[in-house]
Write an enzyme that holds these catalytic residues in place. Structure first.
Site, mmCIF file in Angstrom:
data_model
loop_
_atom_site.group_PDB
_atom_site.id
_atom_site.type_symbol
_atom_site.label_atom_id
_atom_site.label_comp_id
_atom_site.label_asym_id
_atom_site.label_seq_id
_atom_site.Cartn_x
_atom_site.Cartn_y
_atom_site.Cartn_z
ATOM 1 N N SER A 1 0.765 -1.191 -0.015
ATOM 2 C CA SER A 1 -0.178 0.540 0.024
ATOM 3 C C SER A 1 1.240 1.728 -0.227
ATOM 4 O O SER A 1 0.212 2.416 -0.391
ATOM 5 C CB SER A 1 -0.474 0.591 0.876
ATOM 6 O OG SER A 1 -1.464 -1.256 1.506
ATOM 7 N N HIS B 1 -2.506 -2.669 -6.452
ATOM 8 C CA HIS B 1 -2.252 -1.904 -5.103
ATOM 9 C C HIS B 1 -3.961 -2.861 -5.580
ATOM 10 O O HIS B 1 -4.986 -2.063 -6.166
ATOM 11 C CB HIS B 1 -2.404 -1.338 -5.183
ATOM 12 C CG HIS B 1 -2.292 -0.471 -3.801
ATOM 13 N ND1 HIS B 1 -2.542 0.443 -3.371
ATOM 14 C CD2 HIS B 1 -2.869 -1.045 -2.183
ATOM 15 C CE1 HIS B 1 -2.845 0.716 -1.662
ATOM 16 N NE2 HIS B 1 -2.641 -0.701 -1.791
ATOM 17 N N GLU C 1 -4.485 -0.069 -7.784
ATOM 18 C CA GLU C 1 -4.045 0.992 -8.790
ATOM 19 C C GLU C 1 -2.760 0.234 -9.158
ATOM 20 O O GLU C 1 -1.946 -1.184 -8.532
ATOM 21 C CB GLU C 1 -3.543 1.615 -7.598
ATOM 22 C CG GLU C 1 -4.096 2.762 -6.528
ATOM 23 C CD GLU C 1 -3.359 4.220 -6.149
ATOM 24 O OE1 GLU C 1 -3.173 4.875 -6.390
ATOM 25 O OE2 GLU C 1 -3.024 2.864 -4.827
#
Ligand code: 3HC
Length: 682
Positions: A408, A429, A441
């Site tokens: 993260s 992500h 992401e």
């Protein structure tokens, strides 16, 4: 008559109007014009006794052309076209496949007969765009299915499998999915003509089937569920108020309501949301995707098992890897639970679950990863642990296997330093719960190849996710912005706002959850540990004090039964003790205390998010401002009918945002409120 998007074909006494307007046969002006002229042409053709409306491509008409909504309307208008179909002197048959939605379904409703393949879906999804059906849908559907079912369909905006309407007046024939639909529709027309059974049946001339007696309680429920969205409530009231009117009067009121909604800020936000989530897959480069069939997920914790569930549900072959049997068994149980929850909620059939789970292989040996095409690691957020893992992956996976980290906030280049073939390393992500949340992401390191990134974007899309390409920075785009939001929330707690006030204000404004409840859910220690990896910003004395105080008092959130709130039997309870801890901590600072209004809280939180979004754009971390909105809509429960923070910034305008940033900067410092290019909002 032939145009580039509509042509006429003749089969003895049956005329076929064939629409060919890829990708979804939307009712552009050219299509409306083409259908209009074809109807006139076939009506005047004495050889033709019946007309079929049919489409080429992947679907029957999927709606009005959304791209025309912002432009001045050009004739023929859709309501006039559907009335022309209904009032034609020859019978018209709609042949449905794919997704017949909105204006497309309204065209079908105005036809005298409807035939479909069993795989077809229909729906009136206009409320999802802040609209209501504007071409007779609110008037003809209740004449066919009754007000009760129509109210549900129109206010939910859902797509319905046509088989649900077997034995109703909605369909005259439903064929097997594999049938040649055009041939079947021609057969239908020919047989009916032979039997002299084909008639002009104008739905609009029938009365509405009024089967609702408790309108007020139904509208009340719809209003509560809409959480601030106007369209479902306006649509429900329209249905109620027009049920006794003629089709002409009903359609007049429908048109007025449609046009009012079309010009509303909510509809423009919802239409914007529709378009930007499709834009995220448009990358600034073109590369071929690599074939990916076998995927390894490393780590069977909450994230890893959620990611594995998402891949399995989309038909991928999955290897779940863990360090020991116990962790592997626990990972399998989590995946199994995720699937059972899907079945229990009706999202998935038993058969589908069983077939998905058959694609799962459990692994304890790195050697088993030698044939996978993609690895997504979701192990503990620790640099050394991940570095060790990537060394093993480098040794055991194929050199062309894409290696993705689900970190993260850690620096992916640091995690993979020394790993060979750096071009295959990327970030993917996911957001928790990964089998449900849509945002992914896709993170680009300085070495990631365009092919690896394109492949990751296309895989995420195949999982039904919204992939957003982002560059490297601490927290990447999403968590960096959420941390900025969090910082401002925490600072407001030190300046006099309360936990409950902040959370209630943000949820009343439309956020799915309050920011402090989110922290309790995620675990307050996660952010606390992440912040520990970096020096505390000297210019920001109050930096995340409230969270620090919670963690240092053993209040880590839901998992410890207390955080910013207390949790008893899963229920969240306001806890004066949490507030007292913050009030006590305030004594260490001399922040000016304020009487926060709800508007002050929203304005400050939004300005912080917008400002961080502008910084990310300026630094090139995101491609477009609209990608930031996609992140907030799909990662953080931002109210869709408000478009996203950057959409809000555009609505407020660059001058207002600039003034606010200056005002907050004067109260704190330039490091917290840096110079940004507000003109990007114009
Ligand atoms: N108008 C214009 N373009 C449309 C469109 C529409 N109604 N619906 C989809 N498109 C475009 C998309 O923007 C996308 O464009 P892109 O390739 O440039 O990105 C392309 O068609 C393919 O769309 P999807 O990627 O969404 O393809 P899918 O196969 O996943 O989904 C779909 C197809 C289910 C039809 C989905 O696109 C969809 O839900 N579309 C919207 C349908 C809708 O809302 N219809 C009602 C419109 S409002 C209306 O009809 C008002 C009337 O009552 C007066």
């Amino acid at each position: 008559m032939t145009s580039s998007v509509v042509q006429i074909l003749k089969y003895s006494t049956v005329g076929v109007i064939e629409v060919n307007n890829p990708p979804v046969n939307a009712l552009s002006q050219q299509v409306r014009q083409g259908i209009w002229e074809s109807l006139e042409n076939l009506e005047n053709d004495n050889d033709i006794k019946a007309i079929i409306i049919h489409c080429i491509g992947k679907t029957f008409i999927a709606g009005a052309d959304i791209t025309e909504f912002g432009k001045p309307p050009v004739e023929p208008f859709l309501p006039d076209l559907v009335n022309k179909i209904e009032n034609l002197s020859k019978p018209v048959i709609a042949a449905l496949f794919g997704t017949s939605l909105g204006g497309g379904f309204e065209v079908a409703l105005s036809c005298h007969y409807r035939v479909a393949v069993a795989s077809a879906k229909v729906g009136l999804p206009e409320v999802n765009l802040g609209l209501l059906p504007g071409a007779g849908g609110t008037q003809r559907l209740p004449r066919i299915l009754g007000t009760e079912k129509s109210l549900e369909m129109i206010t939910s905006g859902k797509h319905y499998q046509v088989t649900e309407f077997e034995n109703t007046a909605l369909f005259d024939e439903i064929y097997q999915a594999t049938v040649d639909l055009k041939a079947a529709a021609i057969d239908f027309a020919t047989n009916m003509l032979e039997k002299r059974n084909l008639k002009v049946r104008a739905v609009g001339q029938q009365p509405v089937l009024q089967d609702i007696s408790d309108w007020d309680s139904k509208i009340n429920k719809i209003s509560l569920k809409a959480r601030g969205k106007k369209a479902p409530v306006v649509a429900a009231e329209l249905l109620k108020n027009t049920q006794a009117l003629s089709i002409e009067d009903g359609m007049k009121l429908e048109r007025e309501a449609f046009l009012q909604l079309k010009d509303s800020e909510q509809s423009s936000a919802l239409r914007y949301a529709f378009s930007i989530e499709r834009l995220t897959t448009k990358l600034p480069f073109t590369a071929n995707t690599l074939p990916v069939k076998r995927v390894a997920i490393i780590g069977g914790g909450t994230m890893g098992s959620g990611i594995a569930t998402a891949f399995l549900a989309s038909g991928y072959q999955i290897k779940l890897f863990e360090q020991n049997q116990q962790a592997l068994d626990a990972g399998f149980e989590r995946i199994n639970d995720n699937f059972h929850r899907n079945v229990k909620s009706g999202r998935m059939s038993d058969e589908k679950m069983n077939s998905c789970l058959q694609h799962l292989e459990l692994c304890l040996d790195y050697k088993q990863l030698s044939d996978v095409d993609l690895v997504v690691e979701a192990v503990f957020e620790n640099i050394e642990v991940k570095q060790q893992l990537f060394k093993q992956l480098d040794a055991h996976c194929r050199p062309d296997c894409i290696l993705a980290s689900n970190t993260s906030y850690l620096d992916i280049e640091q995690l993979t330093d020394g790993v060979s073939h750096q071009q295959r390393i990327i970030g993917m992500h996911f957001f928790s719960p990964a089998n449900i949340m849509k945002l992914v992401e896709v993170i680009k390191t300085q070495h990631s190849s365009e092919q690896a990134l394109t492949t990751a974007v296309s895989i995420a899309k195949s999982l039904g996710k919204i992939p957003v390409l982002v560059g490297m920075c601490f927290g990447f785009a999403a968590n960096r912005m959420y941390a900025r939001y969090g910082r401002e929330v925490q600072q407001m707690l030190l300046e006099g706002a309360t936990i409950e006030q902040i959370d209630n204000t943000m949820t009343d404004w439309g956020m799915a959850m309050g920011p402090l409840s989110v922290q309790d859910l995620a675990g307050i220690d996660i952010g606390y540990n992440a912040r520990k990896t970096r020096p505390k910003p000297e210019y920001d004395p109050g930096f995340f004090t409230a969270s620090t105080v919670m963690v240092e008092n053993g209040r880590l959130g839901r998992k410890t039964g207390k955080g910013f709130y207390l949790y008893e039997n899963g229920k969240q309870i306001v806890d004066p003790q949490a507030q007292s801890l913050i009030d006590e901590a305030k004594g260490n600072f001399d922040f000016q205390q304020k009487d926060f209004t709800n508007e002050m809280i929203v304005e400050r939180a939004m300005t912080a998010i917008i400002s961080e979004g502008l910084s990310l754009f300026k630094e090139g971390i995101v491609q477009r401002l609209s990608d930031i909105d996609a992140i907030w809509l799909h990662g953080y429960g931002f109210p869709r009918h408000k478009g996203g923070p950057m959409f809000q910034g555009k609505v407020m305008g660059s001058t207002v945002i600039s003034d606010r940033i200056n005002q907050y900067r004067n109260q704190s410092c330039i490091e917290i409120w840096p110079d940004v290019d507000v003109q990007a909002l114009d």
